[in-house]
Scaffold this motif. Structure first.
Motif, PDB file in Angstrom:
ATOM      1  N   GLY A  33       0.818  -1.208   0.000  1.00 14.98           N
ATOM      2  CA  GLY A  33       0.000   0.000   0.000  1.00 14.98           C
ATOM      3  C   GLY A  33       0.852   1.257   0.000  1.00 14.98           C
ATOM      4  O   GLY A  33       0.602   2.196  -0.770  1.00 14.98           O
ATOM      5  N   LYS A  34       1.879   1.269   0.840  1.00 11.98           N
ATOM      6  CA  LYS A  34       2.776   2.429   0.905  1.00 11.98           C
ATOM      7  C   LYS A  34       3.543   2.601  -0.402  1.00 11.98           C
ATOM      8  O   LYS A  34       3.719   3.710  -0.900  1.00 11.98           O
ATOM      9  CB  LYS A  34       3.744   2.273   2.072  1.00 11.98           C
ATOM     10  N   SER A  36       2.623   1.602  -3.342  1.00 11.53           N
ATOM     11  CA  SER A  36       1.670   2.024  -4.366  1.00 11.53           C
ATOM     12  C   SER A  36       1.494   3.542  -4.355  1.00 11.53           C
ATOM     13  O   SER A  36       1.481   4.200  -5.398  1.00 11.53           O
ATOM     14  CB  SER A  36       0.328   1.326  -4.131  1.00 11.53           C
ATOM     15  N   ILE A  37       1.372   4.111  -3.151  1.00  5.94           N
ATOM     16  CA  ILE A  37       1.247   5.570  -3.028  1.00  5.94           C
ATOM     17  C   ILE A  37       2.537   6.259  -3.455  1.00  5.94           C
ATOM     18  O   ILE A  37       2.533   7.269  -4.170  1.00  5.94           O
ATOM     19  CB  ILE A  37       0.883   5.951  -1.580  1.00  5.94           C
ATOM     20  N   GLN A  38       3.670   5.680  -3.044  1.00  6.68           N
ATOM     21  CA  GLN A  38       4.988   6.255  -3.331  1.00  6.68           C
ATOM     22  C   GLN A  38       5.242   6.406  -4.827  1.00  6.68           C
ATOM     23  O   GLN A  38       5.805   7.417  -5.276  1.00  6.68           O
ATOM     24  CB  GLN A  38       6.063   5.359  -2.713  1.00  6.68           C
ATOM     25  N   GLY A  40       2.888   6.501  -7.159  1.00  4.79           N
ATOM     26  CA  GLY A  40       1.762   7.128  -7.847  1.00  4.79           C
ATOM     27  C   GLY A  40       0.892   6.163  -8.608  1.00  4.79           C
ATOM     28  O   GLY A  40       0.401   6.470  -9.708  1.00  4.79           O
ATOM     29  N   SER A  41       0.675   4.974  -8.027  1.00  2.44           N
ATOM     30  CA  SER A  41      -0.165   3.981  -8.688  1.00  2.44           C
ATOM     31  C   SER A  41      -1.591   4.496  -8.859  1.00  2.44           C
ATOM     32  O   SER A  41      -2.149   5.163  -7.981  1.00  2.44           O
ATOM     33  CB  SER A  41      -0.185   2.690  -7.859  1.00  2.44           C
ATOM     34  N   GLY A  43      -4.087   2.479  -9.132  1.00  2.00           N
ATOM     35  CA  GLY A  43      -4.965   1.488  -8.511  1.00  2.00           C
ATOM     36  C   GLY A  43      -4.381   0.101  -8.667  1.00  2.00           C
ATOM     37  O   GLY A  43      -3.304  -0.083  -9.223  1.00  2.00           O
ATOM     38  N   SER A  44      -5.095  -0.884  -8.173  1.00  2.00           N
ATOM     39  CA  SER A  44      -4.632  -2.265  -8.272  1.00  2.00           C
ATOM     40  C   SER A  44      -5.837  -3.187  -8.421  1.00  2.00           C
ATOM     41  O   SER A  44      -6.968  -2.807  -8.126  1.00  2.00           O
ATOM     42  CB  SER A  44      -3.814  -2.658  -7.035  1.00  2.00           C
ATOM     43  N   PHE A  54      -0.767  -3.997 -10.372  1.00  2.00           N
ATOM     44  CA  PHE A  54      -0.681  -2.578 -10.030  1.00  2.00           C
ATOM     45  C   PHE A  54      -0.533  -1.755 -11.301  1.00  2.00           C
ATOM     46  O   PHE A  54       0.232  -2.124 -12.209  1.00  2.00           O
ATOM     47  CB  PHE A  54       0.516  -2.313  -9.110  1.00  2.00           C
ATOM     48  N   ILE A  56       0.940   1.508 -12.721  1.00  2.00           N
ATOM     49  CA  ILE A  56       1.932   2.503 -12.314  1.00  2.00           C
ATOM     50  C   ILE A  56       2.476   3.263 -13.518  1.00  2.00           C
ATOM     51  O   ILE A  56       2.462   2.747 -14.641  1.00  2.00           O
ATOM     52  CB  ILE A  56       3.105   1.834 -11.550  1.00  2.00           C
ATOM     53  N   LYS A  60       8.277   4.874 -13.222  1.00  2.00           N
ATOM     54  CA  LYS A  60       8.421   4.419 -11.841  1.00  2.00           C
ATOM     55  C   LYS A  60       8.660   2.911 -11.736  1.00  2.00           C
ATOM     56  O   LYS A  60       8.696   2.359 -10.632  1.00  2.00           O
ATOM     57  CB  LYS A  60       7.164   4.780 -11.042  1.00  2.00           C
TER      58      LYS A  60
END
Length: 237
Positions: A33-34, A36-38, A40-41, A43-44, A54, A56, A60
């Motif tokens: 989760g972290k 994914s945010i890092q 800039g995903s 969504g998944s 994911f 992305i 990245k």
């Protein structure tokens, strides 16, 4: 063969992440989760093969790849290889219907056989009872538990197709070690008999099922213990 990385129509990458039969720890789940945010995903998505895809930005990718590795996970494979194993939770701790600990077997199979080269992508499904929640009859190599450390093996299934094929039973009542031995035997035959880009079910149509069925010499080493004891008792009786 290649990584499970697919460019989408909008330009972002879909990256498939593999865990042992879809099981992740709480720490890995939080870490994903972290991460994914890092990166800039967008969504998944959980896939039918128990992976997580994911979305992305392309730039990245390497940062995401390193983060996944640091979490003890890996990017999946795609192409002419043995794919990740699809398995039910198995064991009475998770499912009251499970007849034996299929998760341990499935995790072992994935560790030993995933990414091995084959003529066409090769899918394996393992189920802990006859309900077959993981669709073992729609897999190239399907395994169904029939008792404590007892399994039946099915071969040549294909799902997700305009012409789905049900797998055929080739082995009854072998142990977990026997399942792995039969899988190794089948893969060797498939590499020898399969044409490039040919799915196993089509190889079976050409060559027949018989070449893929191991003989008594191999299977006799992997029969459940109680069956051996019953046979000895019969001889002694």
């Amino acid at each position: 063969m290649g990584d499970a990385i697919f460019k989408q129509k909008n330009g972002v990458l879909g990256v498939g992440i593999v865990a042992p039969c879809g099981i992740v720890t709480p720490e890995q789940l939080i870490g994903l989760g972290k991460l994914s945010i890092q990166v800039g995903s967008l969504g998944s998505k959980f896939t039918t093969r128990q992976t997580v895809l994911f979305l992305i930005p392309e730039e990245k990718l390497e940062e995401f790849r390193q983060g996944v590795t640091d979490l003890g996970l890996k990017i999946g494979s795609f192409g002419e290889v043995v794919r990740n194993v699809k398995s039910c939770a198995g064991g009475e701790e998770f499912c009251l219907r499970a007849l034996t600990d299929v998760f341990s077997l499935a995790a072992s199979i994935q560790e030993k056989f995933m990414d091995q080269p084959v003529p066409h992508d090769f899918k394996i499904s393992v189920a802990g009872c006859h309900r077959g929640c993981t669709d073992p009859l729609c897999a190239d190599f399907g395994v169904i538990a029939t008792g404590t450390d007892k399994y039946s093996i099915y071969l040549g299934g294909r799902g997700g197709s305009r012409k789905p094929v049900h797998a055929e039973k080739i082995v009854e009542e072998v142990t977990a070690a026997g399942v792995e031995a039969v899988l190794e035997y089948v893969l060797e035959k498939y590499r020898a008999l399969g044409m490039p880009k040919e799915r196993l079910c089509k190889t079976i149509v050409r060559e027949g099922l018989a070449p893929f069925i191991p003989g008594a010499e191999l299977l006799g080493q992997y029969r459940p213990v109680e069956e051996e004891n019953d046979f000895l008792a019969f001889l002694e009786g």
